[in-house]
Design an enzyme around this catalytic site. Structure first.
Site, PDB file in Angstrom:
ATOM      1  N   HIS A 203       0.801  -1.234   0.000  1.00 27.39           N
ATOM      2  CA  HIS A 203       0.000   0.000   0.000  1.00 27.39           C
ATOM      3  C   HIS A 203       0.833   1.284   0.000  1.00 27.39           C
ATOM      4  O   HIS A 203       0.282   2.370  -0.124  1.00 27.39           O
ATOM      5  CB  HIS A 203      -0.963   0.034   1.187  1.00 27.39           C
ATOM      6  CG  HIS A 203      -0.278   0.382   2.491  1.00 27.39           C
ATOM      7  ND1 HIS A 203       0.427  -0.534   3.216  1.00 27.39           N
ATOM      8  CD2 HIS A 203      -0.185   1.548   3.175  1.00 27.39           C
ATOM      9  CE1 HIS A 203       0.920   0.044   4.297  1.00 27.39           C
ATOM     10  NE2 HIS A 203       0.577   1.312   4.309  1.00 27.39           N
TER      11      HIS A 203
HETATM   12  C1  UD1 Z   1      -2.119   5.965   5.154  1.00 23.08           C
HETATM   13  C2  UD1 Z   1      -0.839   6.530   5.744  1.00 23.08           C
HETATM   14  C3  UD1 Z   1       0.220   5.438   5.796  1.00 23.08           C
HETATM   15  C4  UD1 Z   1      -0.289   4.198   6.505  1.00 23.08           C
HETATM   16  C5  UD1 Z   1      -1.605   3.763   5.893  1.00 23.08           C
HETATM   17  C6  UD1 Z   1      -2.196   2.628   6.693  1.00 23.08           C
HETATM   18  C7  UD1 Z   1      -0.435   8.913   5.270  1.00 23.08           C
HETATM   19  C8  UD1 Z   1       0.343   9.870   4.473  1.00 23.08           C
HETATM   20  N1  UD1 Z   1      -0.297   7.618   4.932  1.00 23.08           N
HETATM   21  O1  UD1 Z   1      -1.841   5.600   3.822  1.00 23.08           O
HETATM   22  O2  UD1 Z   1       1.348   5.911   6.504  1.00 23.08           O
HETATM   23  O3  UD1 Z   1       0.660   3.171   6.377  1.00 23.08           O
HETATM   24  O4  UD1 Z   1      -2.537   4.847   5.912  1.00 23.08           O
HETATM   25  O5  UD1 Z   1      -3.065   1.861   5.937  1.00 23.08           O
HETATM   26  O6  UD1 Z   1      -1.136   9.295   6.170  1.00 23.08           O
HETATM   27  N2  UD1 Z   1      -9.078   4.961   0.413  1.00 23.08           N
HETATM   28  C9  UD1 Z   1     -10.330   4.403   0.276  1.00 23.08           C
HETATM   29  N3  UD1 Z   1     -11.015   4.107   1.418  1.00 23.08           N
HETATM   30  C10 UD1 Z   1     -10.523   4.334   2.670  1.00 23.08           C
HETATM   31  C11 UD1 Z   1      -9.255   4.926   2.778  1.00 23.08           C
HETATM   32  C12 UD1 Z   1      -8.544   5.230   1.643  1.00 23.08           C
HETATM   33  O7  UD1 Z   1     -10.823   4.166  -0.815  1.00 23.08           O
HETATM   34  O8  UD1 Z   1     -11.209   4.031   3.665  1.00 23.08           O
HETATM   35  C13 UD1 Z   1      -8.301   5.248  -0.831  1.00 23.08           C
HETATM   36  C14 UD1 Z   1      -8.531   6.656  -1.378  1.00 23.08           C
HETATM   37  O9  UD1 Z   1      -8.470   6.571  -2.765  1.00 23.08           O
HETATM   38  C15 UD1 Z   1      -7.319   7.397  -0.861  1.00 23.08           C
HETATM   39  C16 UD1 Z   1      -6.239   6.339  -0.867  1.00 23.08           C
HETATM   40  O10 UD1 Z   1      -6.906   5.127  -0.526  1.00 23.08           O
HETATM   41  O11 UD1 Z   1      -6.984   8.499  -1.665  1.00 23.08           O
HETATM   42  C17 UD1 Z   1      -5.114   6.595   0.106  1.00 23.08           C
HETATM   43  O12 UD1 Z   1      -5.627   6.775   1.429  1.00 23.08           O
HETATM   44  P1  UD1 Z   1      -4.824   7.667   2.497  1.00 23.08           P
HETATM   45  O13 UD1 Z   1      -5.475   7.555   3.812  1.00 23.08           O
HETATM   46  O14 UD1 Z   1      -4.589   9.026   1.961  1.00 23.08           O
HETATM   47  O15 UD1 Z   1      -3.407   6.981   2.545  1.00 23.08           O
HETATM   48  P2  UD1 Z   1      -2.999   5.458   2.765  1.00 23.08           P
HETATM   49  O16 UD1 Z   1      -2.374   4.968   1.521  1.00 23.08           O
HETATM   50  O17 UD1 Z   1      -4.146   4.693   3.324  1.00 23.08           O
HETATM   51  N1  UDP Z   2      -4.209  -5.245   8.521  1.00 18.07           N
HETATM   52  C1  UDP Z   2      -5.516  -5.723   8.616  1.00 18.07           C
HETATM   53  N2  UDP Z   2      -6.162  -6.059   7.449  1.00 18.07           N
HETATM   54  C2  UDP Z   2      -5.569  -5.955   6.224  1.00 18.07           C
HETATM   55  C3  UDP Z   2      -4.237  -5.457   6.150  1.00 18.07           C
HETATM   56  C4  UDP Z   2      -3.587  -5.107   7.318  1.00 18.07           C
HETATM   57  O1  UDP Z   2      -6.067  -5.852   9.705  1.00 18.07           O
HETATM   58  O2  UDP Z   2      -6.208  -6.283   5.216  1.00 18.07           O
HETATM   59  C5  UDP Z   2      -3.520  -4.869   9.750  1.00 18.07           C
HETATM   60  C6  UDP Z   2      -2.157  -5.495   9.924  1.00 18.07           C
HETATM   61  O3  UDP Z   2      -2.260  -6.772  10.511  1.00 18.07           O
HETATM   62  C7  UDP Z   2      -1.454  -4.484  10.800  1.00 18.07           C
HETATM   63  C8  UDP Z   2      -2.035  -3.181  10.349  1.00 18.07           C
HETATM   64  O4  UDP Z   2      -3.257  -3.481   9.683  1.00 18.07           O
HETATM   65  O5  UDP Z   2      -1.789  -4.653  12.155  1.00 18.07           O
HETATM   66  C9  UDP Z   2      -1.066  -2.504   9.432  1.00 18.07           C
HETATM   67  O6  UDP Z   2      -1.689  -1.528   8.705  1.00 18.07           O
HETATM   68  P1  UDP Z   2      -1.106  -0.984   7.335  1.00 18.07           P
HETATM   69  O7  UDP Z   2      -0.278  -2.014   6.680  1.00 18.07           O
HETATM   70  O8  UDP Z   2      -2.273  -0.461   6.584  1.00 18.07           O
HETATM   71  O9  UDP Z   2      -0.247   0.265   7.810  1.00 18.07           O
HETATM   72  P2  UDP Z   2       1.261   0.460   8.327  1.00 18.07           P
HETATM   73  O10 UDP Z   2       1.485  -0.429   9.483  1.00 18.07           O
HETATM   74  O11 UDP Z   2       2.168   0.175   7.169  1.00 18.07           O
HETATM   75  O12 UDP Z   2       1.300   1.897   8.681  1.00 18.07           O
END
Ligand code: UD1
Ligand code: UDP
Length: 359
Positions: A203
């Site tokens: 991601h």
């Molecule tokens: C964010 C965090 C990242 C973290 C991750 C955990 C920042 C800069 N990044 O990344 O550090 O590891 O969360 O998962 O804060 N979207 C949906 N539905 C949702 C959420 C997101 O469709 O419920 C899609 C949207 O198109 C959005 C994209 O995912 O633009 C990215 O979501 P965003 O929360 O901006 O960043 P993450 O990639 O989730």
């Molecule tokens: N996780 C989850 N479901 C998923 C993917 C990840 O519950 O489909 C959990 C995972 O086990 C971990 C946390 O989400 O505890 C990590 O989140 P993510 O990878 O989105 O973010 P990061 O840790 O890289 O910030």
């Protein structure tokens, strides 16, 4: 002591669940959900499964560019802080919700506690690295998961208020593993045999927003899946990108699934032969569950997992990824480099020790 906790993204719900359970015994906690993650399987499922009390404030900010998203959060969190007048704000990790919470509080002279402080990838192109550095420098209480994190802060001249409490995610994981053993039927549902499949997630912006790189990663998963299924719960950001890249006709068995709830996820992790991921949280979960991990990044903040032989940094190099997955072995488990056991109570004690009212 009244604490406003700001969360917004999946890994923050998981960490805050573990801390809140203990915190609420001695403090009044006001929970603010920024709405950064909003799909049911990115947000609500964690509140339901982990018994997190419903947020006192749901700001509904949603997705957007970094500036628009962080700015909207900053403004909305400020309103909450002005209304609630807390003794302190607590933030987790390194997302835009983390930075917005810390900045809103610091500007109002409200002390900030940062959980998971001091981590560095030393790659300023990662949005998370900017969020971490700024949040650490805005915080007066910094809860570090490892001695390396403490040393990183010392290197930036931050020593006051630094506490090595250990990694609270461990306690979240252990709690979930126990519940998942009773409640998760994911292996049966997906017709998987323990030890006979790989589990993947991708991601990070550096992987999803670079189409040739994403294609290389997917091709590597495809290659691995010729020998065993690769189970891949897909983050919504990644799903969108996968829809827009051109890939050759695929053979193999990569199973693209919706994002998982936490209980199913930890069950899948514990029974996988190997994890392939760019997730920070999952590198540590693999380490604690004694499952080998291949990290799809060029560097990691969780250097101890690599040093102890559980984690291989493979970047987006197809051959390296396939080799690392093929050769993944479980080394001898050693001491927990993140001192996870007892971390939540150490954190709560450190917090109580500096309470302005001593309560
Ligand atoms: C964010 C965090 C990242 C973290 C991750 C955990 C920042 C800069 N990044 O990344 O550090 O590891 O969360 O998962 O804060 N979207 C949906 N539905 C949702 C959420 C997101 O469709 O419920 C899609 C949207 O198109 C959005 C994209 O995912 O633009 C990215 O979501 P965003 O929360 O901006 O960043 P993450 O990639 O989730
Ligand atoms: N996780 C989850 N479901 C998923 C993917 C990840 O519950 O489909 C959990 C995972 O086990 C971990 C946390 O989400 O505890 C990590 O989140 P993510 O990878 O989105 O973010 P990061 O840790 O890289 O910030």
């Amino acid at each position: 002591m009244k604490i406003v906790t700001v969360v917004g993204a999946r890994p923050q719900f998981i960490k805050a669940a573990a801390v809140s359970r203990a915190l609420r015994k001695s403090c009044a906690e006001v929970l603010v959900h920024t709405g950064q993650h909003y799909d049911d399987n990115m947000s609500r499922v964690f509140f339901d499964e982990l018994d997190i009390p419903p947020p006192d404030y749901h700001l509904g900010i949603g997705s957007g560019s970094h500036g628009a998203q962080t700015g909207a959060m900053l403004s909305a969190i400020e309103d909450v802080l002005l209304a609630e007048k807390p003794d302190r704000v607590m933030v987790y990790g390194d997302t835009n919700s983390t930075l917005a919470g810390a900045l809103a509080a610091a500007k109002l002279h409200i002390p900030v506690a940062h959980v998971e402080a001091g981590l560095r990838s030393f790659n300023r192109r990662m949005p998370e690295e900017i969020n971490r550095v700024l949040t650490d420098h805005l915080s007066d209480l910094l809860f570090c998961p490892s001695p390396a994190a403490v040393a990183n802060l010392a290197g930036e001249g931050v020593a006051a208020g630094v506490h090595l409490v250990g990694d609270v995610m461990y306690e979240a994981l252990i709690h979930a593993v126990a519940v998942a053993e009773r409640k998760s039927d994911v292996l049966g549902r997906l017709r998987l045999q323990a030890g006979q499949y790989a589990l993947a997630t991708i991601h990070r912006a550096e992987n999803t927003d670079d189409p040739p790189r994403l294609v290389r990663l997917m091709d590597a998963l495809q290659e691995i899946s010729r020998h065993r299924p690769v189970v891949f719960p897909v983050h919504p950001r990644t799903r969108r990108r996968l829809e827009s890249i051109e890939r050759a006709q695929q053979s193999g068995d990569v199973r693209l699934l919706e994002p998982m709830g936490y209980l199913d996820m930890v069950r899948l992790e514990a029974a996988a032969s190997v994890l392939l991921t760019d997730s920070g949280g999952m590198q540590k979960e693999a380490y604690w569950l004694h499952v080998p991990c291949v990290t799809l990044r060029e560097e990691t903040e969780w250097v101890e997992t690599v040093q102890q032989g559980w984690n291989t940094l493979a970047g987006a190099d197809g051959d390296k990824i396939v080799q690392a997955a093929r050769n993944a072995v479980r080394p001898m488990a050693g001491e927990d480099a993140y001192q996870g056991a007892g971390s939540v109570s150490r954190l709560v004690q450190a917090l109580a020790g500096i309470s302005p009212s001593g309560k």
